[in-house]
Design a protein around this motif. Structure first.
Motif, PDB file in Angstrom:
ATOM      1  N   VAL A   1     -61.237 -10.046 -27.422  1.00 57.73           N
ATOM      2  CA  VAL A   1     -61.345  -8.602 -27.632  1.00 57.73           C
ATOM      3  C   VAL A   1     -62.114  -8.298 -28.911  1.00 57.73           C
ATOM      4  CG1 VAL A   1     -60.024  -6.511 -28.173  1.00 57.73           C
ATOM      5  CG2 VAL A   1     -59.265  -8.011 -26.319  1.00 57.73           C
ATOM      6  N   LEU A   2     -61.734  -8.958 -30.012  1.00 58.78           N
ATOM      7  CA  LEU A   2     -62.356  -8.669 -31.303  1.00 58.78           C
ATOM      8  C   LEU A   2     -63.827  -9.062 -31.320  1.00 58.78           C
ATOM      9  CD1 LEU A   2     -59.458  -9.772 -33.664  1.00 58.78           C
ATOM     10  CD2 LEU A   2     -60.317  -7.442 -33.371  1.00 58.78           C
ATOM     11  N   CYS A   3     -64.148 -10.207 -30.725  1.00 64.23           N
ATOM     12  CA  CYS A   3     -65.556 -10.603 -30.678  1.00 64.23           C
ATOM     13  C   CYS A   3     -66.389  -9.592 -29.894  1.00 64.23           C
ATOM     14  CB  CYS A   3     -65.689 -11.995 -30.070  1.00 64.23           C
ATOM     15  SG  CYS A   3     -65.231 -13.342 -31.188  1.00 64.23           S
ATOM     16  N   ARG A   4     -65.851  -9.116 -28.790  1.00 68.35           N
ATOM     17  CA  ARG A   4     -66.574  -8.109 -27.996  1.00 68.35           C
ATOM     18  C   ARG A   4     -66.846  -6.859 -28.828  1.00 68.35           C
ATOM     19  NH1 ARG A   4     -62.791  -5.881 -23.832  1.00 68.35           N
ATOM     20  NH2 ARG A   4     -62.215  -4.587 -25.623  1.00 68.35           N
ATOM     21  N   GLU A   5     -65.841  -6.402 -29.572  1.00 67.62           N
ATOM     22  CA  GLU A   5     -65.991  -5.183 -30.348  1.00 67.62           C
ATOM     23  C   GLU A   5     -66.902  -5.373 -31.565  1.00 67.62           C
ATOM     24  OE1 GLU A   5     -64.761  -2.187 -29.393  1.00 67.62           O
ATOM     25  OE2 GLU A   5     -64.226  -3.290 -27.579  1.00 67.62           O
ATOM     26  N   LEU A   6     -66.988  -6.605 -32.078  1.00 67.57           N
ATOM     27  CA  LEU A   6     -67.809  -6.870 -33.262  1.00 67.57           C
ATOM     28  C   LEU A   6     -69.268  -7.175 -32.928  1.00 67.57           C
ATOM     29  CD1 LEU A   6     -65.358  -9.074 -35.377  1.00 67.57           C
ATOM     30  CD2 LEU A   6     -66.091  -6.733 -35.901  1.00 67.57           C
ATOM     31  N   GLU A   7     -69.561  -7.407 -31.678  1.00 72.08           N
ATOM     32  CA  GLU A   7     -70.923  -7.799 -31.309  1.00 72.08           C
ATOM     33  C   GLU A   7     -72.005  -6.853 -31.822  1.00 72.08           C
ATOM     34  OE1 GLU A   7     -71.199  -8.598 -27.163  1.00 72.08           O
ATOM     35  OE2 GLU A   7     -70.283 -10.581 -27.326  1.00 72.08           O
TER      36      GLU A   7
END
Length: 381
Positions: A195-201
């Protein structure tokens, strides 16, 4: 030439130095430590010294093989860190005996300077934009920050947004020409990591570090496959065999620690393994000057070295900082975010022995923080 003595020094803030002296007066320094378990590693060094006293310090590889395998029971952070510090000191002696820096013994330099980064923020990051601005003003072109504080297995939208907002604030300061690395510190579950990686992309971090605790390394491929952000890991992997299991997972950056993963000898091999997978090298190093010098020696001889962590000003350095035990601190001066190649013999640094002995009179008993969730349950730090 024979090894005459091995002496350990507990040094604030959380370090352990090792001094190895030969019968003809050559001295090599190492930094064998597990943060929070320094006394335990010192005991391991003492046990290993039974084999080393009277041995030829130039037989570095043979000693590495015996120390890591000769006790029948193998591996683990305590043993590999004890061996790491001994290995660093033996390379330091070998370079000094020959009058050349260690990287010359590893095949010679492949670069003239090494890019570095420092930490901003603390364990629970606050005021990170202001700290990033100070590092930019100091001349750094890359920083690393903790992405989160404590995190539950699944978190609220508000908590996810808070992570994104912190990183966005730092990205705004750093701009498109500088880099922001985000450390998850093994604090998040596999589900939250995705989830966090998706939002930080959209913020394009240089890499996300340790998205999972090492015991979940088998799940790294799912993380790597789910995001365009480069994934980095390795500070809690202690041998080439540990890295053998994660390099094919699709990670972008390998982060062995020169004070944990068997020293210069083993990290040099890990770097070569990583190169075969197209993986960059960025040694983990939130420790002292000997560990940093050893890391840089490997960096200068490794074609895939990407960037080097330093502990200068890190929030753990209470009472002492990176440069306090060097006779000449100028070796670590940086310009345009880079450190120049170390050229002095051995590890390339001169330790202030008087300062080390004085600090060891105080010592330390630093321990890792113990975190708990609001419900009282244990939380990953």
């Amino acid at each position: 030439m024979k090894i005459a003595s091995l002496t350990t020094y507990l040094i604030e803030p959380r370090w352990l130095f090792l001094r190895v002296e030969t019968d003809d007066g050559l001295v090599g320094w190492g930094e064998p430590v597990v943060e929070g378990r320094a006394h335990t590693v010192a005991a391991a060094v003492d046990e290993l010294s039974d084999y080393l006293i009277g041995a030829d310090p130039r037989r570095i590889e043979d000693h590495w093989q015996v120390l890591t395998k000769g006790g029948f029971y193998r591996g683990g952070p305590v043993l590999s860190s004890a061996v790491a510090g001994i290995d660093q000191a033996l390379w330091d002696i070998r370079g000094k005996a020959l009058g050349v820096p260690v990287h010359e013994l590893l095949g010679g330099a492949v670069r003239d300077r090494m890019r570095i980064y420092c930490w901003i923020g603390g364990d629970e990051p606050t005021a990170v934009a202001e700290e990033a601005a100070r590092q930019v003003e100091a001349g750094l072109t890359a920083i690393k920050m903790n992405g989160t504080g404590r995190m539950r297995h699944l978190e609220t939208t508000a908590q996810v947004s808070a992570v994104v907002d912190r990183v966005a604030a730092v990205r705004e300061v750093m701009g498109p020409d500088r880099d922001v690395a985000v450390d998850f510190h093994g604090r998040v579950s596999p589900a939250m990591a995705r989830v966090l990686c998706r939002e930080l992309e959209p913020l394009q971090p240089m890499f996300v570090e340790e998205p999972l605790v090492p015991e979940l390394s088998a799940d790294l491929r799912r993380i790597c496959d789910s995001t365009t952000i480069p994934i980095a890991t390795g500070e809690r992997l202690f041998s080439r065999w540990d890295f053998r299991d994660v390099l094919p997972a699709g990670i972008a950056v390998a982060q062995p620690d020169l004070s944990h993963a068997g020293g210069i000898s083993e990290c040099r091999r890990i770097a070569a393994m990583a190169e075969a997978y197209g993986v960059g090298l960025a040694p983990h190093c939130p420790l002292g000057p000997v560990a940093l010098a050893a890391s840089l020696q490997v960096d200068f001889a490794s074609p895939n070295a990407l960037i080097q962590e330093t502990s200068l000003g890190i929030h753990y350095n209470q009472g002492s900082d990176l440069l306090d035990y060097l006779a000449d601190a100028s070796v670590f001066e940086f310009a345009d975010g880079h450190v120049e190649r170390l050229t002095a013999p051995g590890l390339g640094v001169q330790i202030d022995e008087q300062a080390v002995r004085k600090a060891a009179e105080v010592g330390h008993r630093w321990r890792s923080p113990i975190w708990r969730h609001e419900d009282g349950g244990f939380a990953e730090w």
